[in-house]
Design a protein around this motif. Structure first.
Motif, mmCIF file in Angstrom:
data_model
loop_
_atom_site.group_PDB
_atom_site.id
_atom_site.type_symbol
_atom_site.label_atom_id
_atom_site.label_comp_id
_atom_site.label_asym_id
_atom_site.label_seq_id
_atom_site.Cartn_x
_atom_site.Cartn_y
_atom_site.Cartn_z
ATOM 1 N N UNK A 241 -6.506 -7.906 1.076
ATOM 2 C CA UNK A 241 -5.259 -7.119 1.117
ATOM 3 C C UNK A 241 -4.073 -8.014 1.441
ATOM 4 N N UNK A 242 -4.252 -8.906 2.386
ATOM 5 C CA UNK A 242 -3.173 -9.820 2.737
ATOM 6 C C UNK A 242 -2.771 -10.688 1.535
ATOM 7 N N UNK A 261 -1.392 -2.471 -6.596
ATOM 8 C CA UNK A 261 -2.523 -1.593 -6.929
ATOM 9 C C UNK A 261 -3.816 -2.157 -6.346
ATOM 10 N N UNK A 262 -4.008 -3.473 -6.490
ATOM 11 C CA UNK A 262 -5.207 -4.090 -5.927
ATOM 12 C C UNK A 262 -5.222 -3.979 -4.399
ATOM 13 N N UNK A 263 -4.039 -4.137 -3.792
ATOM 14 C CA UNK A 263 -3.964 -4.000 -2.328
ATOM 15 C C UNK A 263 -4.301 -2.583 -1.901
ATOM 16 N N UNK A 264 -3.811 -1.588 -2.661
ATOM 17 C CA UNK A 264 -4.123 -0.195 -2.345
ATOM 18 C C UNK A 264 -5.613 0.080 -2.489
ATOM 19 N N UNK A 265 -6.236 -0.489 -3.544
ATOM 20 C CA UNK A 265 -7.676 -0.327 -3.704
ATOM 21 C C UNK A 265 -8.427 -0.978 -2.558
ATOM 22 N N UNK A 266 -7.954 -2.131 -2.117
ATOM 23 C CA UNK A 266 -8.585 -2.788 -0.962
ATOM 24 C C UNK A 266 -8.448 -1.963 0.299
ATOM 25 N N UNK A 267 -7.277 -1.323 0.465
ATOM 26 C CA UNK A 267 -7.098 -0.458 1.635
ATOM 27 C C UNK A 267 -8.054 0.720 1.582
#
Length: 445
Positions: A241-242, A261-267
């Motif tokens: 996420x970072x 979008x990838x960060x949101x999926x990671x969250x």
């Protein structure tokens, strides 16, 4: 106040009270019996004198001109014989004329020169016989008897108190050993306690304490494992996420949006992992003995499907809607949802997943069948330990906790989790839980 001091005070006070009460009763009874015995001695002396006088001819009394003295004034006994007219025929002590004269029949007491005398007077063969002894000599005899009885009595009381102190000290020695064992222990030492020669009354307490230490060790192990698991599983998602956030901050346009979008999926994955970890910790830490709630099978299936993203793929077979399991609804539905999610994740799109419910003895079994990527010749039990991620493709999106949670729920509420490889590929997962007594009686009827 310590237990030893409390026992000593209680037992010593009780013993002293009982012994003093017994001694008071004994002294009172002894005084009465000694007094009666001495009175009987006076009566016996009067009878003896009367028996002797009956053998003397009456002419002898006519020749007697006055009382005859035959004992020194210091003697503690006296006797007088007089006629019915009042003439003194014989008297052992002349200085006691005022005491012995005109004594009433039976027992009486008189004083002379500060000395008290007890008298007994009897009429026999026309003669008046009076015998007497000094009261202070009676008291001296009584005190001698009391002293002779009191010395062993006091020694026995002291011996009893010493025996009580020794018995209490010896009896509480195991408690003292247990105290020393606990005092010298390191707080982190949770091995069972062993007390040599522990009495039967102390063994249940030691067993309970060891059981508590065992449960504390298990709880500590679970906490340490949870901390290790959380640190291990959260490090990678947080790093990802970072990275995505940093990339979105530096990039523009489509790359920035994709990074977010990838960060949101990671969250989302991180949130799912946290929820699974917390659910597993809740199940493992809930070891209380309070009554367990029940859940209807229909409610369990409905709750599990409601939270499932691909519920349309699940084909539910016929089941007894009135059946109930001995387990909370939230935990049972969560365990079943994990099995269904695992099946959906491993099964290719378009392949159905079946859910059947069977009754086996005292258990209700939820059976999930899929046609996933698990080979038929490999033992599926390796999937149950936490963070076990086996499979390809879609299977990589899981947290590796679903089956571990289901197994923990089943074990906590008296059931089990069984995985079987299906011929042709895929898994058959069986989650069994205890049925309620009401359901068992209904089926028996």
């Amino acid at each position: 106040m310590s237990l030893r001091r409390r026992l000593l005070i209680t037992l010593v006070a009780s013993l002293c009270l009982l012994w003093f009460a017994a001694s008071a009763w004994m002294l009172f009874d002894l005084d009465r019996r000694v007094r009666d015995t001495l009175d009987q001695r006076l009566v016996a002396s009067a009878h003896m004198v009367a028996g002797l006088l009956s053998q003397v001819p009456e002419s002898t009394w006519q020749q007697t001109v006055g009382p005859q003295l035959s004992s020194p004034p210091g003697a503690g006994v006296a006797c007088q014989i007089r006629s019915m007219r009042g003439d003194v025929l014989l008297r052992t002590r002349g200085d006691l004329a005022s005491v012995l004269n005109r004594a009433p029949p039976g027992f009486s007491e008189r004083s002379r020169n500060g000395q008290r005398w007890r008298l007994y007077t009897e009429f026999d063969h026309g003669l008046v016989i009076t015998v007497a002894d000094r009261v202070d000599e009676r008291r001296h005899l009584q005190w001698g008897i009391v002293l002779a009885a009191a010395v062993p009595f006091v020694l026995a009381l002291l011996g009893s108190l010493i025996a009580v102190w020794w018995s209490i000290s010896r009896g509480l020695a195991p408690l003292e050993r247990l105290r020393r064992e606990l005092a010298r222990r390191n707080p982190e030492t949770l091995v069972p306690i062993v007390v040599e020669s522990a009495p039967a009354e102390l063994q249940p307490a030691i067993a309970t304490l060891n059981h508590l230490l065992d449960r504390t060790a298990q709880a500590l192990t679970r906490e340490q494992r949870f901390t290790s698991d959380a640190a291990h599983e959260l490090r990678t998602p947080l790093t990802a996420i970072k990275t995505h956030v940093q990339l979105a901050a530096r990039a523009d346009g489509q790359r920035a949006r994709q990074a977010l979008v990838d960060a949101e999926a990671g969250i989302a994955r991180l949130q799912h992992t946290l929820e699974q970890l917390l659910l597993l910790a809740r199940i493992e830490n809930d070891q209380s003995d309070r009554p367990v709630s029940t859940a209807a099978v229909s409610d369990v299936i409905a709750a599990a499907l409601a939270d499932l993203g691909e519920q349309t793929r699940v084909q539910v077979g016929p089941f007894d809607a009135a059946a109930e399991v001995v387990a909370p609804l939230a935990l049972t539905a969560g365990a079943l949802r994990n099995l269904l999610e695992n099946a959906c994740r491993h099964t290719p799109a378009g392949q159905p997943i079946t859910l059947d419910v069977e009754r086996r003895g005292r258990n209700i079994v939820f059976i999930v069948r899929d046609r996933g990527d698990w080979p038929a010749d490999v033992d599926p039990d390796v999937l149950i330990p936490r963070f076990a991620r086996q499979g390809t493709g879609r299977a990589q999106g899981g947290s590796g906790l679903g089956l571990a949670i289901a197994a923990a729920v089943a074990e906590r509420f008296g059931g089990g989790l069984v995985l079987q490889a299906r011929p042709g590929g895929g898994l058959q997962t069986e989650l069994s839980l205890l049925a309620t007594d009401t359901d068992q009686r209904r089926r028996a009827d």
